[in-house]
Design a protein around this motif. Structure first.
Motif, PDB file in Angstrom:
ATOM      1  N   ILE A 116       0.895  -1.277  -0.035  1.00 58.37           N
ATOM      2  CA  ILE A 116       0.051   0.123   0.018  1.00 58.37           C
ATOM      3  C   ILE A 116       0.915   1.213   0.134  1.00 58.37           C
ATOM      4  CG2 ILE A 116      -1.678   1.301   1.295  1.00 58.37           C
ATOM      5  CD1 ILE A 116      -2.655  -1.058   0.207  1.00 58.37           C
ATOM      6  N   PHE A 173      -7.236  -3.171  -4.952  1.00 53.39           N
ATOM      7  CA  PHE A 173      -6.526  -2.820  -6.013  1.00 53.39           C
ATOM      8  C   PHE A 173      -7.190  -2.573  -7.195  1.00 53.39           C
ATOM      9  CE2 PHE A 173      -4.163  -5.275  -2.984  1.00 53.39           C
ATOM     10  CZ  PHE A 173      -2.862  -4.461  -2.609  1.00 53.39           C
ATOM     11  N   GLY A 231      -5.652   1.066   0.137  1.00 49.16           N
ATOM     12  CA  GLY A 231      -5.423   0.847  -1.273  1.00 49.16           C
ATOM     13  C   GLY A 231      -6.289   1.953  -2.443  1.00 49.16           C
ATOM     14  N   MET A 282      -7.571  -5.007   1.579  1.00 50.17           N
ATOM     15  CA  MET A 282      -6.737  -3.901   0.576  1.00 50.17           C
ATOM     16  C   MET A 282      -7.394  -4.070  -0.846  1.00 50.17           C
ATOM     17  SD  MET A 282      -2.877  -4.499   1.261  1.00 50.17           S
ATOM     18  CE  MET A 282      -2.412  -5.775   2.861  1.00 50.17           C
TER      19      MET A 282
END
Ligand code: SF4
Ligand code: FES
Length: 595
Positions: free
Chosen positions: A92, A465, A401, A463
């Motif tokens: 991150i 992405f 993220g 997280m």
């Protein structure tokens, strides 16, 4: 590997200083981490001669000191700079801009990562995650967090440190990461209600209430908290201990940072309730070194809460860790608490039977203790009514993220992935990583999957992405993390993760070796089945689940090189030189050396 220790001549004053530090901790080997922190405080490292002196005072071998020093990231055996800078290398942080910040530090200081400036003023290092994924890229300077770093700010920071300013006076404040709190972590929670109720109950009643609530440990494994307390209470022993695991080290997690900052009173309250339930007189809060900046605040809160009329005869001390992810594993944490390398113990016996200093010990994490206090205050029913059948209540998610609103969210277990992505305003999400490097990867299209022990279990990290990110970059970062953090005790974890990392690097470069697919499959299975602790057992998960969630990404790389990598093997050509050499040696005209 850390560098070898340095021998120095110890002055009489320094010798006296070291002796007084050891005496302050009553020559207790179990307080070795505290002793090393205190000795290291001034020069920034502990030399070999100083280590030997500490060993003499503690009546242990100098090797015992060296093995501890070499284990922890924040201990140094040779000069590491007056100011020690640790850059956060979590994925991150990397995608938030760490590469340019790193370059700025290297340029400004004229050194590379792992080096110390010639004048000895600065040491530049990297570390895996400092609990700032909502405010990255971040660094620790002299154990003070510097959130939201920009390359342009680096020269000013260095200039101010050179001029004698303290890191604490330069850093921008760590802001609250809270985005949404619900019924158990909201502002309405007040200290003392649970404690007062517990004071009127028997240990059996307290444990029954916790069991009835269905609370499961929030550290990751999800063991029933009430059952853990009950087991601990039932083992015969003159001493029992309550340990709070505040070693939140899973990259992407930062919710305990927030709880330690704003709800530490409730955490201590939960510890005190646990102490009453199991009959413990002493407790320890194991605080990760990355959160050392919270230590003074925690001491203050502790002093205040311990004055509560229902507190009872229970004392808590705060033990600072020294940087080792594996210490989040409860038996490794106990080893660390006893002043040794944080290497996981072989279980059984479990800590509830033989934990801290060989006595029955309850180890729970920060979030679990806060919840325990609230369950006592509000009643088990208010908790168990939320969530799913096997995942009761609410939990905190640390979301980071590619999202517009990174931060901490209290959600009821069972919430769908789609709802979570909506809450944090994910930006073109593609990959969702649940539970940190030891968790798993899913496609952001799987919106109906749910956050729960039954489906997507998580220790709290989530997280996101976007489509712009390279899955192999993410996986490489995670696997590097495991390679760095493996305690090295068992071969599958120590060596196997290197094999996986090499394979991922090749995939990222688009140049896999023939057999990489099978190599990954076989090694993942070996590592997860034969590692001693959870770190090794879970390290391949993120890779194997990615292969299931994103088969096309992998197939593309495997297929693109499958044909180009297989060269015909010409045995005659390969052995031509060898055959010529053999012929030459065997020719009668060649003179042989006399016998
Ligand atoms: S699995 Fe890894 S971290 Fe755990 S004991 Fe083995 S080497 Fe250490
Ligand atoms: S460390 Fe050598 S076999 Fe375990």
């Amino acid at each position: 590997m850390k560098n070898r220790s340095q021998t120095t001549v110890i002055t009489a004053t320094r010798r006296a200083q070291i002796k007084s530090i050891v005496l302050r901790y009553e020559r207790d080997r179990g307080r070795l981490l505290d002793i090393l922190w205190a000795v290291q405080a001034k020069p920034g490292y502990v030399s070999e001669s100083e280590g030997a002196l500490i060993a003499r005072y503690l009546r242990i071998s100098p090797a015992d000191i060296r093995e501890v020093l070499s284990f922890y990231h924040f201990f140094h055996e040779q000069p590491a700079g007056k100011h020690q800078i640790f850059l956060d290398t979590s994925i991150i942080s990397e995608i938030a801009g760490m590469p340019s910040v790193r370059k700025a530090f290297e340029n400004e200081l004229g050194i590379r990562i792992g080096e110390v400036t010639k004048d000895g003023k600065f040491g530049l290092f990297e570390t895996s995650c400092i609990g700032m994924s909502d405010q990255g890229p971040a660094a620790l300077i002299d154990l003070i967090p510097f959130p939201k770093l920009r390359a342009s700010a680096v020269p000013g920071i260095i200039r101010k440190l050179r001029s004698g300013k303290k890191a604490g006076k330069i850093a921008s404040p760590v802001v609250s990461g809270v985005r949404k709190l619900g019924p158990f972590f909201g502002a309405q929670e007040v200290f003392g209600a649970g404690l007062s109720k517990a004071a009127k109950q028997s240990p059996f009643e307290i444990i029954s209430e916790i069991k009835l609530s269905g609370l499961r440990g929030r550290g990751g494994a999800g063991y029933s908290t009430g059952a853990k307390w009950e087991l601990c209470a039932n083992f015969q022993s003159p001493n029992r201990y309550v340990v709070c695991n505040a070693d939140e080290g899973e990259p992407g997690t930062f919710k305990d940072r927030e709880l330690l900052t704003s709800q530490a009173d409730l955490m201590f309250e939960g510890m005190s309730i646990a102490a009453r339930a199991i009959g413990a007189k002493e407790g320890i809060l194991y605080l990760r070194a990355e959160y050392a900046y919270l230590q003074k605040h925690l001491q203050k809160v502790l002093k205040r809460v311990a004055r509560h009329p229902s507190w009872g005869k229970f004392s808590i001390r705060i033990q600072l860790g020294a940087g080792a992810y594996v210490c989040g594993e409860e038996t490794a944490l106990l080893e660390s608490l006893e002043g040794r390398r944080g290497e996981p113990r072989i279980r059984p016996p479990f800590p509830v039977e033989r934990g801290y200093r060989g006595c029955p010990t309850v180890v729970n994490n920060v979030e679990t203790f806060v919840l325990a206090s609230q369950i006592l205050a509000k009643g088990a029913g208010a908790f168990s009514v939320l969530g799913t059948e096997k995942s009761k209540g609410t939990r905190l998610l640390s979301i980071s993220g590619d999202v517009a609103k990174p931060g901490i969210y209290e959600v009821a277990w069972g919430v769908s992935l789609g709802e979570v992505l909506r809450l944090c305003q994910a930006k073109s999400p593609e990959i969702v990583q649940v539970g940190g490097p030891s968790g798993l990867c899913v496609s952001a299209n799987d919106t109906r999957r749910q956050i729960s022990f039954e489906d997507l279990a998580t220790g709290g990290s989530l997280m996101v992405f976007s489509k712009r990110r390279d899955l192999f970059h993410v996986l490489e970062n995670f696997m590097e993390f495991f390679v760095n953090e493996s305690c090295g005790n068992c071969t599958p974890c120590r060596a196997g993760n290197v094999v996986l990392l090499d394979a991922i690097k090749r995939l990222r470069a688009g140049k896999p070796h023939p057999g990489d697919r099978e190599r990954i499959r076989d090694w993942s299975s070996i590592i997860s089945k034969t590692s001693r602790c959870g770190l090794g057992a879970t390290s391949p998960n993120v890779l194997t689940t990615s292969m299931i969630a994103f088969p096309k990404v992998f197939e593309k790389v495997f297929e693109s090189v499958a044909s180009s990598q297989i060269f015909p093997f010409d045995e005659a050509a390969a052995t031509r030189d060898y055959n010529l050499a053999v012929k030459k040696v065997n020719r009668p005209s060649v003179k042989r050396a006399p016998r």
